[in-house]
Motif scaffolding. Structure first.
Motif, PDB file in Angstrom:
ATOM      1  N   VAL A 123       0.848  -1.203   0.000  1.00 51.68           N
ATOM      2  CA  VAL A 123       0.000   0.000   0.000  1.00 51.68           C
ATOM      3  C   VAL A 123       0.881   1.250   0.000  1.00 51.68           C
ATOM      4  N   ALA A 124       1.918   1.263   0.812  1.00 54.24           N
ATOM      5  CA  ALA A 124       2.830   2.414   0.851  1.00 54.24           C
ATOM      6  C   ALA A 124       3.507   2.607  -0.503  1.00 54.24           C
ATOM      7  N   TRP A 125       3.922   1.513  -1.151  1.00 49.41           N
ATOM      8  CA  TRP A 125       4.553   1.608  -2.477  1.00 49.41           C
ATOM      9  C   TRP A 125       3.576   2.238  -3.470  1.00 49.41           C
ATOM     10  N   MET A 126       2.333   1.747  -3.451  1.00 44.62           N
ATOM     11  CA  MET A 126       1.314   2.284  -4.352  1.00 44.62           C
ATOM     12  C   MET A 126       1.081   3.772  -4.070  1.00 44.62           C
ATOM     13  N   GLN A 127       1.018   4.153  -2.795  1.00 43.47           N
ATOM     14  CA  GLN A 127       0.815   5.563  -2.447  1.00 43.47           C
ATOM     15  C   GLN A 127       1.990   6.417  -2.912  1.00 43.47           C
ATOM     16  N   GLY A 128       3.197   5.876  -2.831  1.00 43.61           N
ATOM     17  CA  GLY A 128       4.362   6.607  -3.317  1.00 43.61           C
ATOM     18  C   GLY A 128       4.302   6.839  -4.820  1.00 43.61           C
TER      19      GLY A 128
END
Length: 173
Positions: free
Chosen positions: A96-101
């Motif tokens: 999720v953090a990767w996608m948000q980045g």
């Protein structure tokens, strides 16, 4: 065809992207990170830091004091997740953090391109392609190439976000 982002049976996620693509994403994150220190200094960051109280300057200032640092830290953490390597397992939180980045990069580029709503850039791309075909002006040709490259990058980032969403929505394979 291999999906570029896959959820594995054990519930982890892996990126099946080439290192050039991942290096590009990391380089963009490195360029964006220092801009987070003062989001108001760069109008391109408006979509990452939309005003909470557009009509009330005092309420907006209070919100920035109370929540601004937390939002910047959250954006910075998402950009930090972009150091992910291909085929290195990620848990759901990291995915999720990767996608948000990636989405943060996409939002900033979209702001810089002047994208409004569902604008797919078709008119801008057609105009740039016409300049490439017909112009003898080196500056105009260079600007057209830059615009086309920006749209290609925007499309890539959009696709990565879409693949990440699909992977997060997917059940075990």
């Amino acid at each position: 065809m291999l999906r570029p982002i896959k959820r594995r049976r054990d519930g982890t996620y892996v990126l099946r992207l080439d290192e050039d693509t991942l290096d590009l994403v990391r380089a963009l994150a490195a360029q964006l990170d220092p801009l987070l220190d003062d989001p108001s200094a760069d109008s391109g960051l408006r979509r990452l830091f939309p005003p909470a109280h557009e009509e009330d300057v005092l309420a907006e200032a209070a919100w920035q004091i109370e929540q601004g640092a937390r939002l910047r830290d959250s954006r910075r953490a998402a950009l930090g997740a972009l150091d992910q390597r291909a085929e290195e397992p990620m848990d759901e939180e990291r995915m999720v953090a990767w996608m948000q980045g990636v989405n943060a990069l996409r939002l900033v580029l979209g702001e810089r391109l002047g994208i409004e709503g569902n604008d797919d850039g078709e008119a801008d791309v057609a105009e740039a392609e016409a300049v490439l075909e017909a112009s003898d002006d080196p500056a105009a040709v260079e600007e057209a190439r830059r615009r086309l490259a920006a749209w290609q990058l925007y499309d890539l980032l959009s696709a990565l976000v879409a693949y990440a969403v699909r992977a997060l929505e997917a059940g075990e394979d």
